[in-house]
Design a protein around this motif. Structure first.
Motif, PDB file in Angstrom:
ATOM      1  N   PHE A  80       0.803  -1.218   0.000  1.00  0.00           N
ATOM      2  CA  PHE A  80       0.000   0.000   0.000  1.00  0.00           C
ATOM      3  C   PHE A  80       0.843   1.278   0.000  1.00  0.00           C
ATOM      4  O   PHE A  80       0.294   2.380   0.051  1.00  0.00           O
ATOM      5  N   HIS A  81       2.187   1.132  -0.005  1.00  0.00           N
ATOM      6  CA  HIS A  81       3.079   2.298   0.032  1.00  0.00           C
ATOM      7  C   HIS A  81       2.740   3.201   1.219  1.00  0.00           C
ATOM      8  O   HIS A  81       2.645   4.422   1.089  1.00  0.00           O
ATOM      9  N   ASN A  82       2.560   2.586   2.377  1.00  0.00           N
ATOM     10  CA  ASN A  82       2.112   3.333   3.549  1.00  0.00           C
ATOM     11  C   ASN A  82       2.673   2.675   4.800  1.00  0.00           C
ATOM     12  O   ASN A  82       2.434   1.484   5.047  1.00  0.00           O
ATOM     13  N   LEU A 126      -9.345  -6.773   2.262  1.00  0.00           N
ATOM     14  CA  LEU A 126      -8.195  -6.329   1.480  1.00  0.00           C
ATOM     15  C   LEU A 126      -8.570  -6.099   0.022  1.00  0.00           C
ATOM     16  O   LEU A 126      -8.035  -5.200  -0.631  1.00  0.00           O
ATOM     17  N   LEU A 127      -9.499  -6.903  -0.496  1.00  0.00           N
ATOM     18  CA  LEU A 127      -9.958  -6.697  -1.870  1.00  0.00           C
ATOM     19  C   LEU A 127     -10.609  -5.326  -2.017  1.00  0.00           C
ATOM     20  O   LEU A 127     -10.373  -4.605  -2.993  1.00  0.00           O
ATOM     21  N   PHE A 128     -11.395  -4.945  -1.020  1.00  0.00           N
ATOM     22  CA  PHE A 128     -12.035  -3.633  -1.037  1.00  0.00           C
ATOM     23  C   PHE A 128     -10.999  -2.512  -0.927  1.00  0.00           C
ATOM     24  O   PHE A 128     -11.065  -1.507  -1.641  1.00  0.00           O
ATOM     25  N   LEU A 129     -10.016  -2.695  -0.061  1.00  0.00           N
ATOM     26  CA  LEU A 129      -9.006  -1.654   0.159  1.00  0.00           C
ATOM     27  C   LEU A 129      -8.017  -1.532  -0.997  1.00  0.00           C
ATOM     28  O   LEU A 129      -7.270  -0.561  -1.060  1.00  0.00           O
ATOM     29  N   SER A 130      -8.008  -2.518  -1.885  1.00  0.00           N
ATOM     30  CA  SER A 130      -7.057  -2.504  -2.996  1.00  0.00           C
ATOM     31  C   SER A 130      -7.580  -1.764  -4.218  1.00  0.00           C
ATOM     32  O   SER A 130      -6.968  -1.844  -5.290  1.00  0.00           O
ATOM     33  N   SER A 131      -8.684  -1.061  -4.077  1.00  0.00           N
ATOM     34  CA  SER A 131      -9.210  -0.292  -5.203  1.00  0.00           C
ATOM     35  C   SER A 131      -8.218   0.798  -5.599  1.00  0.00           C
ATOM     36  O   SER A 131      -7.439   1.283  -4.770  1.00  0.00           O
ATOM     37  N   LYS A 132      -8.239   1.172  -6.850  1.00  0.00           N
ATOM     38  CA  LYS A 132      -7.260   2.118  -7.379  1.00  0.00           C
ATOM     39  C   LYS A 132      -7.306   3.465  -6.660  1.00  0.00           C
ATOM     40  O   LYS A 132      -6.283   4.078  -6.374  1.00  0.00           O
ATOM     41  N   SER A 138      -3.057   7.617   0.346  1.00  0.00           N
ATOM     42  CA  SER A 138      -2.659   6.905   1.566  1.00  0.00           C
ATOM     43  C   SER A 138      -3.470   7.349   2.781  1.00  0.00           C
ATOM     44  O   SER A 138      -3.845   6.533   3.628  1.00  0.00           O
ATOM     45  N   PHE A 139      -3.736   8.662   2.878  1.00  0.00           N
ATOM     46  CA  PHE A 139      -4.455   9.155   4.045  1.00  0.00           C
ATOM     47  C   PHE A 139      -5.885   8.621   4.059  1.00  0.00           C
ATOM     48  O   PHE A 139      -6.407   8.199   5.094  1.00  0.00           O
ATOM     49  N   LYS A 140      -6.524   8.611   2.902  1.00  0.00           N
ATOM     50  CA  LYS A 140      -7.876   8.077   2.772  1.00  0.00           C
ATOM     51  C   LYS A 140      -7.898   6.589   3.101  1.00  0.00           C
ATOM     52  O   LYS A 140      -8.833   6.093   3.749  1.00  0.00           O
ATOM     53  N   LEU A 141      -6.871   5.869   2.668  1.00  0.00           N
ATOM     54  CA  LEU A 141      -6.778   4.438   2.942  1.00  0.00           C
ATOM     55  C   LEU A 141      -6.786   4.163   4.439  1.00  0.00           C
ATOM     56  O   LEU A 141      -7.520   3.296   4.925  1.00  0.00           O
ATOM     57  N   ILE A 142      -5.967   4.899   5.192  1.00  0.00           N
ATOM     58  CA  ILE A 142      -5.871   4.677   6.631  1.00  0.00           C
ATOM     59  C   ILE A 142      -7.183   5.048   7.330  1.00  0.00           C
ATOM     60  O   ILE A 142      -7.649   4.331   8.214  1.00  0.00           O
ATOM     61  N   ILE A 143      -7.784   6.156   6.936  1.00  0.00           N
ATOM     62  CA  ILE A 143      -9.046   6.571   7.564  1.00  0.00           C
ATOM     63  C   ILE A 143     -10.125   5.518   7.353  1.00  0.00           C
ATOM     64  O   ILE A 143     -10.833   5.122   8.292  1.00  0.00           O
ATOM     65  N   ILE A 144     -10.264   5.026   6.119  1.00  0.00           N
ATOM     66  CA  ILE A 144     -11.271   4.004   5.837  1.00  0.00           C
ATOM     67  C   ILE A 144     -10.933   2.709   6.566  1.00  0.00           C
ATOM     68  O   ILE A 144     -11.818   2.028   7.099  1.00  0.00           O
ATOM     69  N   GLY A 145      -9.648   2.357   6.609  1.00  0.00           N
ATOM     70  CA  GLY A 145      -9.245   1.149   7.319  1.00  0.00           C
ATOM     71  C   GLY A 145      -9.574   1.212   8.801  1.00  0.00           C
ATOM     72  O   GLY A 145     -10.093   0.257   9.377  1.00  0.00           O
ATOM     73  N   VAL A 146      -9.289   2.342   9.425  1.00  0.00           N
ATOM     74  CA  VAL A 146      -9.608   2.522  10.848  1.00  0.00           C
ATOM     75  C   VAL A 146     -11.123   2.462  11.057  1.00  0.00           C
ATOM     76  O   VAL A 146     -11.614   1.855  12.024  1.00  0.00           O
TER      77      VAL A 146
END
Length: 318
Positions: A80-82, A126-132, A138-146
């Motif tokens: 995820f480069h994060n 992880l399939l959901f989080l791997s969307s383009k 990266s910031f959006k990824l972490i917020i959605i993950g949390v």
């Protein structure tokens, strides 16, 4: 291998050896070194039974689980480069744990059912989080993950009357559970070591990889498959233990640099040491009770996460 890497690998192994011995000594029934030697020499069957049947599987399980979670975190950060990407933060382990709970109400038990449910829950997350769109932010990824992690935690509390974080413990683990975890862990960690060069490839952009005839999607898929396997396997046997996959890989990166062929094996060693140390502290600090490893990791990992965010040390892993 550089001199610096040799030094840190050697220190990690030394820490592991010392921590294993201390863990055998400490507990509700403390042992001295001479008592341990006497027990393993066959001079005290009662002490030997405690060491072999109670402490040994717990020590081995924490070592394997710590290595699995740390390596899963390291590969997640590459994919995820994060630097904050970790299965517990992204909701992967939470999804697996929640699906195990729900399936336990609805589906009859069968062999390896918890592992299968954990794999399905973690894989879908992880399939959901791997969307383009998420991979590019990266910031959006972490917020959605949390948000996903907290959602699964809330649902688990709603359905079971218990909180997700703080319930995971190695107390009462049997040799059967430990050997299952060991077999799974060894297979997953070997796969991670083999695929470590692929994690380095993802330092390049998808376009650069395509020009070299390498599919970034193919690499990312198999690396994430290893992440799901390692994190879900640990979750199925032990439960959710947060922050190991954030703390350890970032420390390893600081110690030995940015090559995942050195980060992953060092993360495995340090992750094993960290979780064993945390579990040993948890089962001795409040005797005759104990504090679950997940609770202590939350106390330790929370400030570490705040420090990472404060310094914005989370984007564009190299």
């Amino acid at each position: 291998m550089t001199k610096r890497e040799i030094i840190w690998y050697s220190l990690a192994v030394l820490l592991l050896i010392v921590s294993i011995w201390v863990s055998f000594m400490m507990g509700a029934t403390p042992f001295s070194s001479s008592q341990i030697f006497s027990a393993f020499s066959g001079h005290n069957d009662a002490d030997l039974n405690i060491l072999v049947q109670i402490r040994a599987p717990r020590i081995l399980a924490s070592l394997v689980c710590g290595g699995m979670l740390a390596v899963a975190g390291a590969i997640s950060q590459s994919t995820f480069h994060n630097r904050l990407a970790d299965p517990s933060i992204l909701g992967v382990t939470g999804a697996g744990s929640f699906l195990i709970l729900i399936a336990g109400f609805l589906v009859p038990a069968f062999p390896f059912d918890k592992m299968i449910y954990a794999f399905i829950g973690g894989g879908l997350t992880l399939l959901f989080l791997s969307s383009k769109s998420l991979l590019q932010n990266s910031f959006k990824l972490i917020i959605i993950g949390v948000a996903l992690s907290l959602t699964f935690s809330g649902f688990q509390q709603l359905f079971s009357g218990d909180s997700l974080v703080g319930t995971s413990t190695f107390n009462g683990i049997t040799w059967s559970d430990t050997l299952t975890l060991l077999i799974m862990g060894v297979m997953g960690l070997v796969a991670a070591m083999i695929l470590a060069p692929w994690a380095n490839y993802l330092k390049m952009s998808d376009q650069q990889l395509a020009l070299r005839g390498v599919s970034a999607r193919f690499i990312r898929f198999w690396l994430l498959a290893v992440v799901v396997y390692l994190s879900s396997g640990a979750t199925a046997e032990i439960g959710v233990i947060p922050f190991v996959g954030i703390i350890v890989p970032n420390i390893s990166r600081y110690l030995v640099g940015h090559d995942y062929q050195t980060i992953i094996p060092l993360s495995m060693l340090l992750g094993s040491w960290l979780l064993l140390t945390i579990d040993t502290i948890g089962r001795t600090i409040t005797l005759p009770g104990e504090i679950p490893a997940a609770t202590i990791m939350t106390v330790v990992g929370g400030p570490f996460l705040v420090w990472m965010l404060w310094g914005q040390k989370f984007n564009e892993v190299r």
